[in-house]
Design a protein around this motif. Structure first.
Motif, PDB file in Angstrom:
ATOM      1  N   GLU A1426     -19.746  37.004 109.125  1.00 58.22           N
ATOM      2  CA  GLU A1426     -18.413  36.443 108.916  1.00 58.22           C
ATOM      3  C   GLU A1426     -18.337  35.126 109.658  1.00 58.22           C
ATOM      4  N   ILE A1427     -17.890  34.085 108.888  1.00 64.62           N
ATOM      5  CA  ILE A1427     -17.690  32.758 109.479  1.00 64.62           C
ATOM      6  C   ILE A1427     -16.256  32.681 109.941  1.00 64.62           C
ATOM      7  N   THR A1428     -16.065  32.365 111.215  1.00 63.31           N
ATOM      8  CA  THR A1428     -14.721  32.317 111.786  1.00 63.31           C
ATOM      9  C   THR A1428     -14.490  30.964 112.420  1.00 63.31           C
ATOM     10  N   ALA A1429     -13.237  30.527 112.351  1.00 62.78           N
ATOM     11  CA  ALA A1429     -12.845  29.256 112.973  1.00 62.78           C
ATOM     12  C   ALA A1429     -11.343  29.295 113.192  1.00 62.78           C
ATOM     13  N   PRO A1430     -10.830  28.575 114.181  1.00 65.91           N
ATOM     14  CA  PRO A1430      -9.372  28.514 114.365  1.00 65.91           C
ATOM     15  C   PRO A1430      -8.691  27.930 113.145  1.00 65.91           C
ATOM     16  N   GLY A1431      -7.553  28.485 112.799  1.00 65.37           N
ATOM     17  CA  GLY A1431      -6.856  28.047 111.586  1.00 65.37           C
ATOM     18  C   GLY A1431      -6.304  26.644 111.688  1.00 65.37           C
ATOM     19  N   ASN A1432      -6.096  26.106 112.845  1.00 62.82           N
ATOM     20  CA  ASN A1432      -5.568  24.751 112.969  1.00 62.82           C
ATOM     21  C   ASN A1432      -6.660  23.708 113.087  1.00 62.82           C
ATOM     22  N   SER A1433      -7.929  24.159 113.024  1.00 62.48           N
ATOM     23  CA  SER A1433      -9.049  23.207 113.149  1.00 62.48           C
ATOM     24  C   SER A1433      -9.849  23.076 111.862  1.00 62.48           C
ATOM     25  N   TRP A1434     -10.136  24.205 111.221  1.00 60.79           N
ATOM     26  CA  TRP A1434     -10.984  24.197 110.028  1.00 60.79           C
ATOM     27  C   TRP A1434     -10.331  24.998 108.928  1.00 60.79           C
ATOM     28  N   LEU A1435     -10.586  24.472 107.697  1.00 60.27           N
ATOM     29  CA  LEU A1435     -10.259  25.228 106.502  1.00 60.27           C
ATOM     30  C   LEU A1435     -11.577  25.581 105.859  1.00 60.27           C
ATOM     31  N   LEU A1436     -11.852  26.891 105.687  1.00 59.66           N
ATOM     32  CA  LEU A1436     -13.137  27.376 105.208  1.00 59.66           C
ATOM     33  C   LEU A1436     -13.026  27.755 103.750  1.00 59.66           C
ATOM     34  N   GLY A1437     -14.076  27.449 102.986  1.00 59.23           N
ATOM     35  CA  GLY A1437     -14.162  27.819 101.591  1.00 59.23           C
ATOM     36  C   GLY A1437     -15.531  28.378 101.276  1.00 59.23           C
ATOM     37  N   GLY A1438     -15.631  29.101 100.182  1.00 60.18           N
ATOM     38  CA  GLY A1438     -16.898  29.712  99.806  1.00 60.18           C
ATOM     39  C   GLY A1438     -16.967  31.150 100.322  1.00 60.18           C
ATOM     40  N   ARG A1439     -18.192  31.683 100.482  1.00 65.32           N
ATOM     41  CA  ARG A1439     -18.399  33.066 100.946  1.00 65.32           C
ATOM     42  C   ARG A1439     -18.304  33.095 102.478  1.00 65.32           C
ATOM     43  N   ARG A1440     -17.117  33.299 102.961  1.00 59.26           N
ATOM     44  CA  ARG A1440     -16.915  33.321 104.415  1.00 59.26           C
ATOM     45  C   ARG A1440     -17.516  34.573 105.032  1.00 59.26           C
TER      46      ARG A1440
END
Length: 1550
Positions: A1426-1440
């Motif tokens: 699972e790819i995780t990142a803070p919601g106010n820093s990164w917007l993730l797309g694809g197979r997280r």
């Protein structure tokens, strides 16, 4: 005449004209005595009366003679003789009533009027002489209203008129006999009165009978009880209710008295059991109220009269006897209601008043003017004395006829003042004699004391008093008519325990009374006999008559005092005293017992004073039956300590001692000694026996006839009235038997009282008596127990005398062992103590002017020592005698003396012999002991040959071949001569006071010489943590050429276990035998070393361990022993922490090395040794050693890779070893001090002290060297020695110096040149000089350290099942970045909201799964990412997130992922804010559970099983991305918000 006893009971007089008392008694008597009464004192707090007994007496009875209540005073119940003497009358209740009408009512006057019998007496003008009732009760039977109106009412009025005085006519004299009255209406069943309720409110309104009765008789609805209350209770506000009604049940009335006809007009009312109990409770409460009211009236009147009479004391005609009777009346009133304490206070005040009157009369010389004159003598005493004198003189003396007038009275029996019960208030009519002023001072004091004792016995709840108190109650309960059942069960008598403090007070008062009354009695008899002498006596007869009178007076006084003491002992006897068994043995021959008088006052019972098991009459107190040594019952010891126990025992013991002293004085006149006059004494120098010389001129002209007469007087027992004392004085055997018994009883009572001195004194009396009677066995028994006490109490001469007697007893009994150990030994010790005291007094006499004290002669003690030594040779055990008992001034002369070229030393012992004889000591030995943490270490020193000990000063040399360094104290000194052992022992650490200590200079300091044999314990330099630690013990022979040697190695630390089975000897010299920690060697040359290495284990973590080595070796000069306990640190000097970082193909381990203590380290080299599975790689090693400080560790980074082609099995070695080469700076400094000091002392006279100096310096270095000093020395390369300059070196080397050159029998052996000048001052000067010459010491260079320490630490590679590698990479054609940025020079730069296509690359490896037991290589494993990142820093797309499966490993190639098994996962990243943003994180976890692909349900990691251990290597960890805004131009406008001219883009006005 006074009653035989007095108790807490008041008289209640009842008049029973209808013979109903026997119906009332079954319910009344069980409710007696009255309990819990409260009376408000006029001069104090509220008084509580716990129990008040009632004396129920019929009306007209003589109160002074009647003691038991009759069932009824009805003349019908009297005997025929009594009936004939009284007028006939009808009781009116022999036939049943018919139709509610009573029987015959003839002769009413004779029935209801109380008879004026012989008990009716005129009131005396002096109150307090009569016993009058407190309450008068009229018992009536009235069955119906008709009988009440016709007869009963008039009868009651007549009784009230005849028995109660008018309320207005009461006088003060009548108030002394104040009483209350009460009417009790006794209701029988089957009568009209029984059907009436107590109040009219209980009659049912619907009753026809009630209505008819109301119409026929006016007022018929009123019950009889209400009629009685209306007619005879007062009508005033404070009127007292004097009417009570008791209803008798059907079953409680005899059949003959039960009415046969039931009333024709029933009311339906029935008395319940609750109503009956309430009526009885109300009656008892009314008894309490009325009795207390009468008592209060009497007390008030008494107090007023006493106050008035006391105020008239100074007026002429005032008489103390009259005042006494008046005040005693108040005291007896208090006693009658149970206020015994108040009564006792009254008698105490009267006793003091009598003493005051006697003193005033003696001072004024006039008796009439001060309270009235008393009789000058007692007639009974005069009569007894005259008879005694006539008995002695053989009936030849005559007395005046007028003196015997009182003896002719037939009403009085002959009184003997020496009988067994001399003190009792009923002995004679004391009160009448006092009132008539016809009493002597002797009788007056005896009466007051008898009353005081009687009251104290009641307070003490003594047996005799308690039986008297309940006598009435028992008799009343037994007199209940047998045909009538008691409604209330008979109450049990409360057996309260005795008050021992009050019993002790009785004994105390007796001890004060006996001496005073003896003086009064002596003066009484002398006054009586002097008045009876004939004036015509011839002068030659007068001395004989005086001697006769003196003998008779002594006998009478002794007999009276003895009887008083025995009486009080009997009255205060109690089972509560745990008297121990008699000390008199039972092996005496059978002796006839002494006849004993009966105790008429006290009931026979078993106490601590009487034997048991016989049917004879009770014996006199204080004397057992049968043999004197027979068994005397000892009461069981209470489980708790009662108050007053010791006090009572002590007072009773003093009474026994008083009785014995009286007996002793009587025996002295007859030449019967108690043994003390014949006690042998050790001769005293300068003491001359003196004889008495009469100062009378006519003393030489003594008539032989007079002398014979006096001798006859000494054997006379005339005047001795006590049977026990008279029998004891009849012959010598009985005298000694009684003397022995009284002493034994006093001893046992003193034992209970814990009066140890008195116990020993009594025991000494028994011992001397037995010795005097030649009963040596018993005498020896008592001497054995009593002599130590007198020795401890400093009775020196008395103790010597007892020892002489004791020795004679033992010699007579042929007990040689006791003769030696207990007699001769004590004699010598006490004689030596006297000699010691003489020496001390002699030294003091020179400076002071005190008188010279006399001491036993030396000739009296000479020969005992030789006898002791010779007799002791035949004994089986040694005779041990304290050395300080025979010697004094023990001291060590100087420090130890060391022998040259051998390991031995000597001490010189000085002492002063206090014996008068010299003797030869076979061996003189001394033990010195050092108290250490590992236990006590001891060394014995002794003489080489026998030594002669002479009286006076002696000096003895003792030697030892045992060497042990340290500070010691002398704790034992022994002198042996055959089987006589003189020993001295002292405790370690005892304070040494030169003025009081027994052994001076007990401290001994031993040091280890540099050339002697030595043992050194060190820890091994090469340490491997996965193996047992080892210690090295190195033996150095020094100057000794050893022939044989034996080394014993023992643990000296708790929890330390030495593994001697794995010990080894290192070097060319090998042990001839090694077994269990003992190593035996053959010849070892001088200056050689032997090293023994042995492993050890500990049960708990320890910083240091201690090992004790004992070396026994022999040389050409003899055998020697060496002891040494060495301590070494075993804690690790190095601490190592490891941190592992797993990569795909390698493992990086970072080792943090730090110091485990405050000392810095030098790290010379480090190695990480590989294993069968792993190989290690290290970078460039430092060229110089690395300094490691406690707060500054160093890091070592090693790369570890797995060897290819190595299969892992159960026995495959996977452990790596980290080997460190280091040195501890603290150890380097200590070695530097040792090396420099040893070199400087090598050529000086102090070379033999080098080990001592080094040990003291190293101890100071370890204690004073701080962490700052160590760090400073490590940085500067040198150590400043100034931290040692403040040490007081003299105290470090105390106890050293040259030995004395004086010794007994020769000169001291030669010492080495210059060594004898060495002292503590010399060593202190050397240290100060050395510190000045060595201000600093350079630390050794690293290359000069020959062999650094090494430590090998096992390093285990933790097994990891899977190591994942995750790499998040931007696509190869990324979008354009901001112009001017270089991705290789730093973080890549992107703009906000820029789409960044990226790829997540996942790979794995199983090469680190080295666990052969729990390996998962053969199983497929499923993981999720699972790819995780803070919601106010990164917007993730694809197979997280997603899952992937790692297949089972097949062969070595399957341990790591390949291109086919690696994953490339595309994702899109959109930065959302400016700044340096860390890359999004990747989390990889094992997926467990059923239904998962690949693993299936058979996977061990699925379901509820434990997961595998995995690590993730995230390559982007720590990397950041620079994000900037996508702007080409920025316009800033500053607007004015408050109106007016608007500015431009930068706020400039237009």
């Amino acid at each position: 005449m006074e009653q035989p006893f007095s108790s807490s009971k008041v008289t209640v007089e009842y008049f029973d004209p209808h013979d109903v008392y026997k119906l009332l008694a079954p319910g009344l008597i069980p409710r007696l005595p009255l309990r819990d009464l409260n009376w408000q004192s006029h001069a104090g707090p509220l008084r509580s009366i716990n129990t008040l007994h009632i004396d129920l007496l019929p009306s007209g009875a003589d109160i002074s003679n009647i003691f038991t209540p009759l069932s009824s005073p009805n003349p019908k119940g009297a005997s025929s003789t009594d009936a004939a003497s009284q007028p006939p009358r009808d009781d009116g209740f022999q036939t049943a009533t018919i139709a509610g009408r009573g029987g015959s009512t003839d002769q009413v006057d004779s029935t209801l009027r109380p008879p004026a019998g012989p008990g009716k007496e005129r009131r005396h003008q002096i109150p307090g002489l009569r016993r009058t009732p407190y309450l008068k009760v009229l018992l009536i039977r009235c069955d119906d209203n008709d009988t009440y109106k016709s007869t009963t009412k008039a009868e009651i009025k007549e009784w009230i008129k005849a028995n109660t005085p008018p309320a207005q006519g009461k006088t003060g004299a009548e108030n002394h006999d104040a009483f209350e009255w009460l009417i009790i209406h006794v209701v029988l069943p089957n009568t009209v009165a029984a059907t009436q309720p107590r109040t009219t409110g209980k009659v049912p309104d619907t009753s026809d009978v009630s209505k008819t009765a109301t119409l026929k008789w006016r007022g018929g609805s009123t019950s009889l009880l209400e009629k009685l209350r209306t007619d005879f209770n007062g009508s005033g506000k404070g009127a007292v209710d004097r009417i009570r009604q008791i209803r008798i049940g059907v079953n409680d009335v005899p059949y003959s008295m039960l009415p046969r006809v039931v009333p024709a007009v029933p009311t339906g009312y029935r008395e319940t059991e609750q109503d009956s109990e309430a009526a009885w409770a109300d009656l008892i409460g009314k008894f309490k109220e009325l009795i207390l009211s009468s008592f209060d009236t009497r007390v008030t009147q008494y107090e007023e009269d006493i106050k008035e009479r006391d105020g008239q004391r100074s007026l002429p005609g005032w008489n103390f006897c009259t005042f006494f009777i008046l005040k005693e009346g108040l005291a007896r009133g208090f006693e009658s209601v149970g206020l015994v304490e108040d009564a006792l206070v009254g008698y105490d005040e009267l006793s003091v008043g009598l003493d005051t009157i006697i003193q005033e009369q003696a001072a004024a010389g006039s008796a009439e003017a001060h309270g009235g004159a008393l009789l000058s003598h007692t007639p009974e005493l005069k009569e007894t004395a005259q008879k005694a004198i006539s008995e002695i003189a053989g009936g030849t003396l005559e007395f005046e006829e007028e003196e015997a007038v009182d003896l002719q009275s037939g009403e009085k029996q002959k009184l003997d003042y020496s009988e067994s019960i001399p003190i009792t208030s009923s002995k004679k009519s004391y009160r009448e004699l006092i009132l008539a002023n016809n009493v002597s001072l002797f009788d007056f004091r005896c009466y007051i004391f008898a009353r005081q004792i009687s009251l104290l016995l009641r307070l003490g709840n003594a047996w005799s008093t308690r039986e008297e108190l309940v006598a009435k109650l028992k008799e009343q309960q037994e007199m209940v008519p047998r045909g009538v059942a008691a409604k209330t069960p008979v109450s049990k008598l409360n057996e309260e325990s005795e008050n021992l403090l009050q019993l002790a007070e009785i004994c105390k008062r007796t001890l004060e009374f006996v001496p005073s009354i003896s003086t009064v009695m002596r003066e009484d008899i002398i006054a009586a006999m002097l008045s009876a002498k004939k004036h015509e006596e011839e002068d030659g007869v007068k001395p004989v008559l005086d001697s006769l009178l003196s003998e008779v007076v002594d006998n009478m006084v002794s007999s009276f005092a003895f009887s008083v003491a025995q009486q009080i002992l009997a009255q205060t006897s109690t089972k509560a005293l745990p008297i121990p068994p008699s000390t008199l043995n039972d092996n005496h021959e059978q002796k006839p017992s002494i006849p004993e008088p009966k105790m008429t006052m006290h009931p026979a019972r078993t106490t601590s004073l009487h034997g048991h098991g016989t049917q004879r009459p009770p014996l006199s107190p204080g004397f057992p039956s049968g043999r004197l040594s027979g068994s005397i019952e000892s009461p069981s010891v209470s489980s708790f300590h009662k108050a007053g126990l010791e006090e009572l025992a002590a007072r009773r013991a003093e009474l026994y001692a008083l009785s014995r002293n009286i007996l002793e004085e009587c025996g002295k006149k007859r030449g019967w000694s108690d043994g003390w006059s014949t006690v042998p004494t050790v001769g005293e120098a300068g003491v001359v026996d003196m004889e008495e010389i009469s100062l009378d001129d006519d003393a030489q002209k003594t008539d032989p006839t007079t002398t014979e007469t006096i001798e006859v007087l000494h054997t006379s027992i005339a005047g001795v009235g006590t049977t026990l004392l008279r029998t004891a004085l009849d012959n010598k055997d009985d005298f000694y038997r009684l003397y022995e018994t009284l002493t034994d009883k006093a001893l046992r009572h003193y034992t209970v009282a814990q009066h140890l001195h008195s116990v020993q004194a009594c025991m000494a009396d028994l011992a001397v008596l037995k010795f005097h009677l030649e009963e040596y066995k018993d005498a020896a028994f008592y001497f054995y127990r009593v002599i130590p006490f007198f020795g401890e109490s400093s009775w020196a001469l008395l103790e010597l005398s007892m020892l002489v007697m004791y020795a004679r007893c033992l010699k007579k009994l042929n007990k040689l062992d006791d003769y030696v150990n207990q007699a001769l030994r004590q004699l010598l010790c006490k004689a030596a103590a006297a000699e010691k005291d003489r020496l001390q007094q002699k030294s003091r006499f020179r400076n002071t002017l005190t008188s010279v004290k006399q001491y036993p002669e030396a000739a009296a003690i000479t020969g005992f020592l030789a006898d002791l030594i010779s007799v002791s040779a035949s004994l089986s055990k040694d005779v041990r005698i304290p050395l300080t008992s025979l010697c004094c001034d023990l001291a060590l002369d100087g420090p130890p003396f060391y022998d040259e070229s051998q390991d031995s030393f000597s001490l010189f012992l000085d002492f002063h012999s206090l014996l008068v004889d010299e003797f030869e000591a076979d061996v003189v030995s001394i033990r010195i002991v050092s108290k250490t943490a590992g236990g006590n270490r001891e060394i014995w020193l002794q003489t080489e040959k026998p030594v002669t000990i002479r009286p006076g000063p002696n000096k003895v040399r003792v030697q030892s071949t045992t060497m042990m360094a340290g500070t010691f104290e002398v704790d034992q000194v022994r002198l042996s001569s055959k089987k006589v052992l003189l020993h001295y022992e002292r405790e370690l650490g005892q304070a040494v006071d030169k003025s009081s200590t027994t052994l001076k200079n007990p401290q001994v300091t031993l040091y280890q010489r540099a050339s002697g044999l030595d043992v050194r314990l060190t820890g091994t330099k090469n340490l491997q943590l996965d193996k047992k630690k080892s210690l090295d013990l190195e033996l150095s022979t020094g100057w000794n050429t050893v022939n044989t040697c034996e080394i014993k190695i023992r643990s000296a630390t708790g929890g330390l276990r030495l593994v001697m089975s794995e010990a080894e000897v290192i070097g060319t010299t090998q042990a001839t035998k090694a077994e269990g920690g003992t190593f035996k060697f053959g010849a070892i040359p001088a200056n050689s070393t032997v090293k023994v290495r042995f492993p050890f284990t500990v049960e708990q973590d320890l910083l240091d361990v201690a090992v004790r080595a004992e070396v026994t070796y022999s040389t050409e000069r003899g055998s020697f022993t060496f002891f040494k306990t060495s301590s070494v640190p075993i804690s690790l000097a190095v601490e190592v922490n490891v941190q592992d970082i797993f990569k795909h193909n390698a493992l990086f381990s970072r080792f943090a090395v730090s110091s485990a203590n405050s000392s810095p380290l030098r790290l010379f080299k480090s190695e990480l040794l590989g294993s069968e599975v792993f190989e290690t790689h290290f970078g460039q090693s430092p060229s110089q050693p690395v300094l490691i400080f406690p707060k500054q560790p160093t890091s070592l980074l090693y790369k570890i890779t797995r060897k290819r082609g190595i299969a892992i099995g159960p026995k495959t070695n996977k452990t790596l070893y980290l080997k460190l080469y280091y040195s501890v700076l603290q150890e380097e400094i200590e070695g530097l001090f040792e090396q420099n000091i040893t070199v400087d002392l090598e050529a000086s006279p102090m070379r033999e002290y080098s080990k001592l100096i080094v040990s003291k310096v190293l101890s100071a270095v370890q204690a004073r060297l701080s962490e700052h000093d160590l760090e400073k020395a490590a940085l500067l390369g040198e150590l400043q020695t100034s931290f040692l300059s403040a040490i007081n070196w003299e105290s470090q080397f105390s106890g050293l110096g040259s030995p004395t050159q004086q010794q007994q029998g020769g000169s001291s052996p030669p010492s080495s040149p210059g060594e004898d000048e060495v002292s503590s001052a010399t060593l202190s000067d050397f240290m100060r000089t050395w510190l000045v010459s060595h201000p600093s010491l350079p630390l050794p260079r690293p290359e000069s350290i020959p062999e650094p320490n090494t430590i090998v630490i096992p390093v285990d590679i933790p097994p990891v099942a899977i190591v994942h590698t995750a790499d998040l990479q931007i696509s190869s054609s990324p979008p354009p970045v901001v112009t001017g940025t270089d991705p290789e020079s730093g973080s890549p730069t992107f703009v906000i909201n820029q789409l960044l296509p990226a790829t997540l690359h996942l790979k794995w490896t199983r090469i680190w799964d080295t666990d052969a037991h729990n390996s998962s290589l053969s199983q497929d494993l499923e993981f999720g990412y699972e790819i995780t990142a803070p919601g106010n820093s990164w917007l993730l797309g694809g197979r997280r997130k997603g899952h992937f499966i790692i297949p089972a490993a097949e062969g070595e190639e399957g341990l790591s992922s390949s291109s086919e098994t690696e994953a490339e996962i595309p994702v899109v990243l959109v930065p959302l804010r400016e700044g340096y943003l860390p890359w999004p994180g990747v989390e990889i976890k094992e997926v467990r559970g059923e239904g998962t692909g690949g693993g299936g349900g058979d996977s061990p990691v699925g379901g509820g099983g434990e997961g595998v251990n995995c690590e993730t290597d995230y390559r982007n960890l720590g990397e950041t991305v620079e994000v900037v805004g996508d702007r080409g131009k920025v316009t800033v406008s500053l607007d004015v918000s408050d109106g007016g001219d608007r500015g431009g883009p930068m706020g400039w006005p237009r």
